[in-house]
Design a protein around this motif. Structure first.
Motif, PDB file in Angstrom:
ATOM      1  N   PRO A  61      35.602  29.256  34.767  1.00 57.51           N
ATOM      2  CA  PRO A  61      34.237  28.823  34.460  1.00 57.51           C
ATOM      3  C   PRO A  61      33.230  29.679  35.229  1.00 57.51           C
ATOM      4  CG  PRO A  61      35.357  27.230  35.880  1.00 57.51           C
ATOM      5  CD  PRO A  61      36.360  28.275  35.542  1.00 57.51           C
ATOM      6  N   LYS A  62      32.341  30.319  34.504  1.00 53.08           N
ATOM      7  CA  LYS A  62      31.366  31.213  35.150  1.00 53.08           C
ATOM      8  C   LYS A  62      29.958  30.892  34.697  1.00 53.08           C
ATOM      9  CE  LYS A  62      34.390  35.093  35.814  1.00 53.08           C
ATOM     10  NZ  LYS A  62      34.897  36.272  35.186  1.00 53.08           N
ATOM     11  N   THR A  63      29.021  31.206  35.566  1.00 51.94           N
ATOM     12  CA  THR A  63      27.619  31.066  35.171  1.00 51.94           C
ATOM     13  C   THR A  63      27.296  32.222  34.225  1.00 51.94           C
ATOM     14  OG1 THR A  63      26.908  32.460  36.980  1.00 51.94           O
ATOM     15  CG2 THR A  63      26.928  30.108  37.410  1.00 51.94           C
ATOM     16  N   ARG A  64      26.134  32.145  33.646  1.00 54.90           N
ATOM     17  CA  ARG A  64      25.791  33.228  32.708  1.00 54.90           C
ATOM     18  C   ARG A  64      25.666  34.560  33.420  1.00 54.90           C
ATOM     19  NH1 ARG A  64      22.252  29.104  30.631  1.00 54.90           N
ATOM     20  NH2 ARG A  64      23.537  27.916  29.207  1.00 54.90           N
ATOM     21  N   SER A  65      25.393  34.500  34.735  1.00 54.67           N
ATOM     22  CA  SER A  65      25.304  35.772  35.466  1.00 54.67           C
ATOM     23  C   SER A  65      26.683  36.213  35.982  1.00 54.67           C
ATOM     24  CB  SER A  65      24.316  35.646  36.621  1.00 54.67           C
ATOM     25  OG  SER A  65      24.734  34.617  37.480  1.00 54.67           O
ATOM     26  N   GLY A  66      27.716  35.471  35.621  1.00 58.35           N
ATOM     27  CA  GLY A  66      29.068  35.934  35.937  1.00 58.35           C
ATOM     28  C   GLY A  66      29.663  35.393  37.235  1.00 58.35           C
ATOM     29  N   LYS A  67      28.990  34.453  37.881  1.00 60.15           N
ATOM     30  CA  LYS A  67      29.521  33.894  39.143  1.00 60.15           C
ATOM     31  C   LYS A  67      30.522  32.772  38.840  1.00 60.15           C
ATOM     32  CE  LYS A  67      27.625  32.956  43.433  1.00 60.15           C
ATOM     33  NZ  LYS A  67      27.334  31.839  44.071  1.00 60.15           N
ATOM     34  N   ILE A  68      31.650  32.822  39.510  1.00 59.11           N
ATOM     35  CA  ILE A  68      32.643  31.748  39.299  1.00 59.11           C
ATOM     36  C   ILE A  68      32.081  30.441  39.858  1.00 59.11           C
ATOM     37  CG2 ILE A  68      34.931  30.890  39.940  1.00 59.11           C
ATOM     38  CD1 ILE A  68      35.874  33.790  40.038  1.00 59.11           C
ATOM     39  N   MET A  69      32.159  29.385  39.078  1.00 61.89           N
ATOM     40  CA  MET A  69      31.626  28.103  39.551  1.00 61.89           C
ATOM     41  C   MET A  69      32.712  27.299  40.259  1.00 61.89           C
ATOM     42  SD  MET A  69      28.813  27.114  36.737  1.00 61.89           S
ATOM     43  CE  MET A  69      28.152  25.824  37.739  1.00 61.89           C
ATOM     44  N   ARG A  70      32.804  27.561  41.540  1.00 62.71           N
ATOM     45  CA  ARG A  70      33.847  26.912  42.331  1.00 62.71           C
ATOM     46  C   ARG A  70      33.668  25.410  42.415  1.00 62.71           C
ATOM     47  NH1 ARG A  70      36.483  30.294  45.400  1.00 62.71           N
ATOM     48  NH2 ARG A  70      35.745  32.412  45.288  1.00 62.71           N
ATOM     49  N   ARG A  71      32.394  25.009  42.418  1.00 62.12           N
ATOM     50  CA  ARG A  71      32.138  23.571  42.533  1.00 62.12           C
ATOM     51  C   ARG A  71      32.855  22.831  41.398  1.00 62.12           C
ATOM     52  NH1 ARG A  71      28.720  20.636  39.927  1.00 62.12           N
ATOM     53  NH2 ARG A  71      27.578  22.420  39.121  1.00 62.12           N
ATOM     54  N   LEU A  72      32.769  23.423  40.228  1.00 58.47           N
ATOM     55  CA  LEU A  72      33.433  22.809  39.077  1.00 58.47           C
ATOM     56  C   LEU A  72      34.947  22.814  39.256  1.00 58.47           C
ATOM     57  CD1 LEU A  72      31.518  24.076  35.940  1.00 58.47           C
ATOM     58  CD2 LEU A  72      31.632  21.783  36.882  1.00 58.47           C
TER      59      LEU A  72
END
Ligand code: PRX
Length: 650
Positions: A606-617
């Motif tokens: 799962p990544k944000t639109r800017s490509g950062k992995i969403m660790r919280r999720l």
């Protein structure tokens, strides 16, 4: 229990335990005024504590604080090994047991202060003979054998900086640490014993030292022929040969400046590269010596049993420099708590009449699981004080420790600290402070702690925030080896001139501190700090892996366990064998403590639109929590797929 429920339980804990009158009356510190006076004038407090050490030359001033750099006891000269060993041989402690060593079944050894001095001095001569100079780094990769503290003290005696690498680390991890420290000499063993099996230290060392600055390797014989090792001509030297040929005269301790470095110890951070935490001589020694008397109420007739491995800071401080600088007796155990049986710690505590026991919540939770019968089999009436360290202790584990090990008689000191702090920072003084199960209570005298919000403002009672240390203290780390910038950014980057440990904490209405765990990408597995980035880099170094994200999720015994989400390279199929292979791969790159508990393959992370992995999720998925807002996700369906997969696993 979900983490939220756990937290609620923790914060609604209302039981309190006051020190028994009999304990209070014999305690080293019985006057609560010590807190106030240390707060009013910390320099005077620490200066008085430093007088407990033996100085070759007195210091001229107490502290110079130019944030983020502190200097303590400026102008003083002393030697850590002299303070831990030699000076006691000039007193009634000369023939007192310094180290009681219990090996895997069958072996034991007692070193009195006088015997320890002779061993340390021979080792000091040997190191000098091999060309080790003041300020050089010596890497030590040994099992829990007496030669480990002897090696550390020998380094200290000649002014070399030791860097102990935990024997459970892999060849690769050892190699990284040797290179970073630029060590010319390595001390290792042919092998170690663990649950009756051989741990191949020399084989790891051989692999680790290739193309590093290591010129000489000293090999302690622990296992013998069964280890089946070969010595490399011109590089490897046997410890036993060196000791046999070393002079027997006392080795004159090198006078060190207060601020000269005593040791490096690597710990995990938020990047893939471990940090070499640097400790000074006088400040570190003053801090650790003080805490033996304050937090651990150490007396001359105590037998201090610390179950930590010397490869971690707890072992450095509470198996070597703390107890020995205070002239205490320590029990050092080579093996594991369940070999040959699950009562091993209690057997040892009974055998040597341990009076103080210091262990980790993860061990206590394991003992709880095994059942109280193993404790009850033994006479533990010698115990008078218990301690815990390494991670938050849940109230049930605290109560079990109190009831079965402490027999409702022994105070418990829950000690919060870190590799970087050198010694216990938040902990009760056992004769003075009423404890609450699960709270480390309040900072020790001389330490200024606060809990602040995002802007650095103190939170009111009943609230949580960032734990910070607002004033310098003697045993604080001096820098990160070779990377002062990282030191500044990591610890002093968020709040100007204020130390940020990386833990969240809650302040209750009585002013008690409840540590809530790490707030950065560091996982605490069985009390061991592991950076998610380290495990991720290990995973992506495997040819099958395209991308990996690692999180910590709560675990009944380990506190936290590692879950890895992995996407595979094109054309590689997932399989159970690949899971096993990847877990093994992490063990080989880092060590067994970093082995992921589970590996989940996913087509995408799962990544944000800017490509950062969403660790919280990912953490939410790992904890089985309801997932909140996913609107910032580039592809929300990824989360649904992962959730379904995670459920299937269970
Ligand atoms: O998160 C805190 C946790 O362990 C971290 C420090 O790890 P390390 O440098 O490996 O040192 C461990 C032994 C001193 C801290 O940032 N920690 C340590 N002690 C406690 C704790 N968390 C809660 N309660 C403790 N008593």
């Amino acid at each position: 229990m979900s983490p939220k429920e756990q937290l609620d339980t923790l914060l609604h804990e209302s039981r309190t335990f006051s020190p028994a009158e009999s304990f209070r009356q014999q305690a080293n510190f019985q006057d609560e005024g010590i807190y106030e006076s240390a707060l009013q004038d910390p320099e005077a407090f620490w200066s008085a504590q430093a007088q407990e050490l033996t100085w070759f030359e007195d210091f001229e001033s107490v502290c110079n604080w130019e944030p983020p750099h502190a200097q303590w006891f400026i102008g003083g000269k002393l030697n850590a090994a002299y303070n831990c060993v030699d000076r006691h041989t000039l007193t009634h402690r000369k023939n007192k047991a310094a180290i009681i060593w219990e090996g895997e079944p069958g072996d034991s050894r007692v070193l009195t202060y006088d015997m320890l001095r002779r061993e340390v001095d021979k080792a000091a001569y040997a190191l000098r003979e091999l060309g080790v100079q003041k300020g050089d780094r010596v890497t030590i990769y040994l099992p829990m054998v007496p030669e480990l503290p002897i090696s550390m003290l020998a380094c200290a005696k000649i002014g070399a900086i030791h860097s102990v690498v935990f024997g459970g680390f892999s060849a690769q991890a050892l190699r990284d640490r040797i290179i970073d420290a630029d060590s010319k000499l390595l001390i290792t063993a042919d092998a170690g014993w663990r649950r009756g099996k051989i741990v191949p230290l020399k084989a790891n060392a051989d692999e680790a030292v290739v193309d590093t600055p290591i010129e000489k390797v000293i090999v302690v014989e622990r296992v013998g022929a069964e280890a089946g090792i070969t010595l490399h001509e011109g590089r490897d030297v046997r410890w036993q040969d060196l000791m046999a040929s070393a002079p027997t005269s006392p080795y004159p301790a090198e006078p060190m400046d207060s601020e000269d470095y005593l040791f490096l110890l690597y710990t995990s951070g938020t990047t893939g590269k471990p940090k070499g935490i640097v400790h000074s001589t006088a400040g570190y020694l003053t801090g650790v010596n003080t805490s033996m008397r304050t937090v651990f109420d150490l007396k001359d007739n105590d037998v201090f049993f610390c179950t930590a491995d010397i490869g971690w800071i707890t072992g450095h401080t509470y198996l070597v420099y703390g107890p020995l600088s205070a002239g205490g007796t320590v029990v050092m155990y080579e093996g594991s708590p369940d070999f040959p049986d699950r009562d091993r710690y209690w057997e040892i505590a009974e055998k040597y009449g341990a009076t103080i026991l210091y262990t980790a919540p993860t061990s206590i939770r394991m003992f709880m699981k095994w059942g109280s019968q193993y404790v009850e089999k033994h006479d533990l009436s010698s115990l008078r004080l218990l301690g815990t360290v390494g991670e938050p202790i849940n109230p049930e584990a605290w109560m079990w420790y109190h009831k079965y090990v402490g027999q409702e008689r022994c105070p418990i000191v829950d000690t919060w600290w870190q590799t970087e702090t050198g010694c216990a920072m938040i902990a009760p003084l056992p004769g003075l402070i009423t404890t609450k199960p699960g709270s480390a209570t309040r900072p020790v005298p001389g330490i200024a702690v606060d809990i602040v919000d995002e802007d650095g403002n103190s939170v009111p009672p009943g609230h949580g925030g960032y734990l910070v240390i607002t004033k310098p203290w003697p045993s604080m780390l001096r820098t990160v080896w070779g990377d002062d910038e990282r030191f500044r950014n990591t610890y002093f980057g968020k709040f100007e001139g204020i130390y940020l440990p990386g833990d969240g904490a809650h302040l209750d209405e009585d002013g008690y501190i409840w540590i809530l765990g790490r707030i950065d990408d560091v996982i605490n597995v069985s009390g061991h700090r592991i950076g998610t980035a380290e495990v991720e880099s290990a995973l992506v170094a495997h040819p099958a892996v395209a991308e990996a994200a690692v999180i910590g999720r709560s675990h009944e015994v380990k506190g936290q366990a590692i879950t890895a989400f992995v996407t595979l390279r094109e054309g590689i199929a997932s399989s159970d064998d690949l899971v096993t292979e990847l877990k093994q791969h992490v063990v080989e790159r880092i060590g067994a403590m970093a082995r992921p508990e589970e590996i989940l393959f996913t087509a995408e992370l799962p990544k944000t639109r800017s490509g950062k992995i969403m660790r919280r999720l990912l953490r939410d998925i790992g904890e089985g929590r309801v997932i909140g807002d996913t609107t910032t996700l580039a592809d929300p369906s990824v989360v649904e797929a992962l959730k379904a997969q995670y459920k299937d696993q269970d």
